[in-house]
Design a protein around this motif. Structure first.
Motif, PDB file in Angstrom:
ATOM      1  N   LYS A 141       2.049  17.438   2.160  1.00 26.15           N
ATOM      2  CA  LYS A 141       2.853  16.877   3.252  1.00 26.15           C
ATOM      3  C   LYS A 141       3.894  15.906   2.702  1.00 26.15           C
ATOM      4  O   LYS A 141       5.033  15.885   3.141  1.00 26.15           O
ATOM      5  CB  LYS A 141       1.959  16.143   4.252  1.00 26.15           C
ATOM      6  N   PHE A 142       3.493  15.090   1.725  1.00 28.00           N
ATOM      7  CA  PHE A 142       4.407  14.137   1.098  1.00 28.00           C
ATOM      8  C   PHE A 142       5.561  14.874   0.424  1.00 28.00           C
ATOM      9  O   PHE A 142       6.730  14.511   0.588  1.00 28.00           O
ATOM     10  CB  PHE A 142       3.633  13.282   0.085  1.00 28.00           C
ATOM     11  N   GLN A 143       5.249  15.946  -0.311  1.00 28.87           N
ATOM     12  CA  GLN A 143       6.289  16.723  -0.968  1.00 28.87           C
ATOM     13  C   GLN A 143       7.240  17.355   0.053  1.00 28.87           C
ATOM     14  O   GLN A 143       8.454  17.336  -0.136  1.00 28.87           O
ATOM     15  CB  GLN A 143       5.667  17.824  -1.831  1.00 28.87           C
ATOM     16  N   ASP A 144       6.688  17.898   1.128  1.00 31.89           N
ATOM     17  CA  ASP A 144       7.527  18.501   2.170  1.00 31.89           C
ATOM     18  C   ASP A 144       8.451  17.455   2.785  1.00 31.89           C
ATOM     19  O   ASP A 144       9.625  17.726   3.046  1.00 31.89           O
ATOM     20  CB  ASP A 144       6.665  19.143   3.261  1.00 31.89           C
ATOM     21  N   LYS A 145       7.922  16.258   3.011  1.00 34.11           N
ATOM     22  CA  LYS A 145       8.733  15.184   3.612  1.00 34.11           C
ATOM     23  C   LYS A 145       9.882  14.793   2.682  1.00 34.11           C
ATOM     24  O   LYS A 145      11.011  14.624   3.127  1.00 34.11           O
ATOM     25  CB  LYS A 145       7.837  13.971   3.899  1.00 34.11           C
ATOM     26  N   THR A 146       9.617  14.666   1.396  1.00 29.15           N
ATOM     27  CA  THR A 146      10.674  14.272   0.463  1.00 29.15           C
ATOM     28  C   THR A 146      11.708  15.384   0.277  1.00 29.15           C
ATOM     29  O   THR A 146      12.872  15.100   0.010  1.00 29.15           O
ATOM     30  CB  THR A 146      10.105  13.854  -0.907  1.00 29.15           C
ATOM     31  N   LYS A 147      11.295  16.641   0.443  1.00 31.70           N
ATOM     32  CA  LYS A 147      12.260  17.745   0.367  1.00 31.70           C
ATOM     33  C   LYS A 147      13.185  17.729   1.577  1.00 31.70           C
ATOM     34  O   LYS A 147      14.376  18.000   1.457  1.00 31.70           O
ATOM     35  CB  LYS A 147      11.540  19.087   0.292  1.00 31.70           C
ATOM     36  N   ASP A 151      16.240  10.743   1.083  1.00 27.38           N
ATOM     37  CA  ASP A 151      16.268   9.284   1.110  1.00 27.38           C
ATOM     38  C   ASP A 151      14.932   8.673   1.515  1.00 27.38           C
ATOM     39  O   ASP A 151      14.803   7.455   1.594  1.00 27.38           O
ATOM     40  CB  ASP A 151      17.347   8.793   2.087  1.00 27.38           C
ATOM     41  N   TYR A 152      13.929   9.501   1.770  1.00 32.90           N
ATOM     42  CA  TYR A 152      12.631   9.023   2.237  1.00 32.90           C
ATOM     43  C   TYR A 152      12.029   7.962   1.306  1.00 32.90           C
ATOM     44  O   TYR A 152      11.579   6.922   1.757  1.00 32.90           O
ATOM     45  CB  TYR A 152      11.677  10.210   2.391  1.00 32.90           C
ATOM     46  N   LEU A 153      12.063   8.208   0.000  1.00 32.94           N
ATOM     47  CA  LEU A 153      11.461   7.267  -0.953  1.00 32.94           C
ATOM     48  C   LEU A 153      12.224   5.946  -1.030  1.00 32.94           C
ATOM     49  O   LEU A 153      11.648   4.909  -1.335  1.00 32.94           O
ATOM     50  CB  LEU A 153      11.362   7.900  -2.340  1.00 32.94           C
ATOM     51  N   ARG A 154      13.511   5.977  -0.742  1.00 34.34           N
ATOM     52  CA  ARG A 154      14.305   4.730  -0.780  1.00 34.34           C
ATOM     53  C   ARG A 154      13.863   3.752   0.288  1.00 34.34           C
ATOM     54  O   ARG A 154      14.107   2.554   0.163  1.00 34.34           O
ATOM     55  CB  ARG A 154      15.775   5.051  -0.613  1.00 34.34           C
TER      56      ARG A 154
END
Length: 158
Positions: A141-147, A151-154
């Motif tokens: 889910k984390f990988q899908d969100k960042t794809k 800018d999610y991690l920022r």
């Protein structure tokens, strides 16, 4: 048995707003609820209506499905935790099995599914016991969100 609220988008709704598939499964067609803007619905509040809504060993699980994708697990409530605000992490459209449709078939729509299931977490001597693949599912889910959102991690940088 349960109630649902989409913060900022709806009044509380009960199970009658969902199509009941059988005694343990319900589906909400997001096309009827919000049209094609289903992916703008980012979270939902799910709550049990009373302490007897579910047996103690069962949970009410939430799944989301984008058009043409498989259902993806989002979270659950149970008697020990009768309400939760769950993030709706919509899978990419068409990421599931390829589906062949007749020309006159209804278009694929996004859906929210609810399912009564065995509780997958238990408490043993003050320890929470979870399935071994729970971390793998979270990481996917984390990988899908960042794809979907580069800018999610920022958002985590202070």
């Amino acid at each position: 048995m349960f109630g649902v609220l989409f913060p900022g988008r709806s009044f509380p709704m009960d199970a009658s707003s969902f199509a009941q598939i059988d005694s343990t499964h319900w589906v909400l067609d997001m096309n009827l609820f919000v049209g094609e803007a289903y992916d703008q619905v980012k979270e939902m509040c799910l709550f049990l209506l009373n302490e007897y809504s579910l047996p103690p060993e069962k949970a009410l699980a939430v799944y989301v499905q984008s058009p043409g994708s498989a259902f993806q697990y989002c979270g659950a409530v149970q008697r020990a935790c009768p309400s939760a605000v769950l993030p709706l992490l919509w899978p990419s459209p068409g990421s599931g099995q390829m589906q062949i449709m007749a020309p006159d078939a209804a278009p694929l729509t996004a859906k929210i599914g609810l399912s009564v299931e065995d509780s997958f977490c238990t408490v043993d001597a003050n320890r929470l016991v979870v399935p071994m693949d729970i971390l793998d599912r979270w990481f996917k889910k984390f990988q899908d969100k960042t794809k979907r959102d580069p800018d999610y991690l920022r958002n985590f940088i202070m």
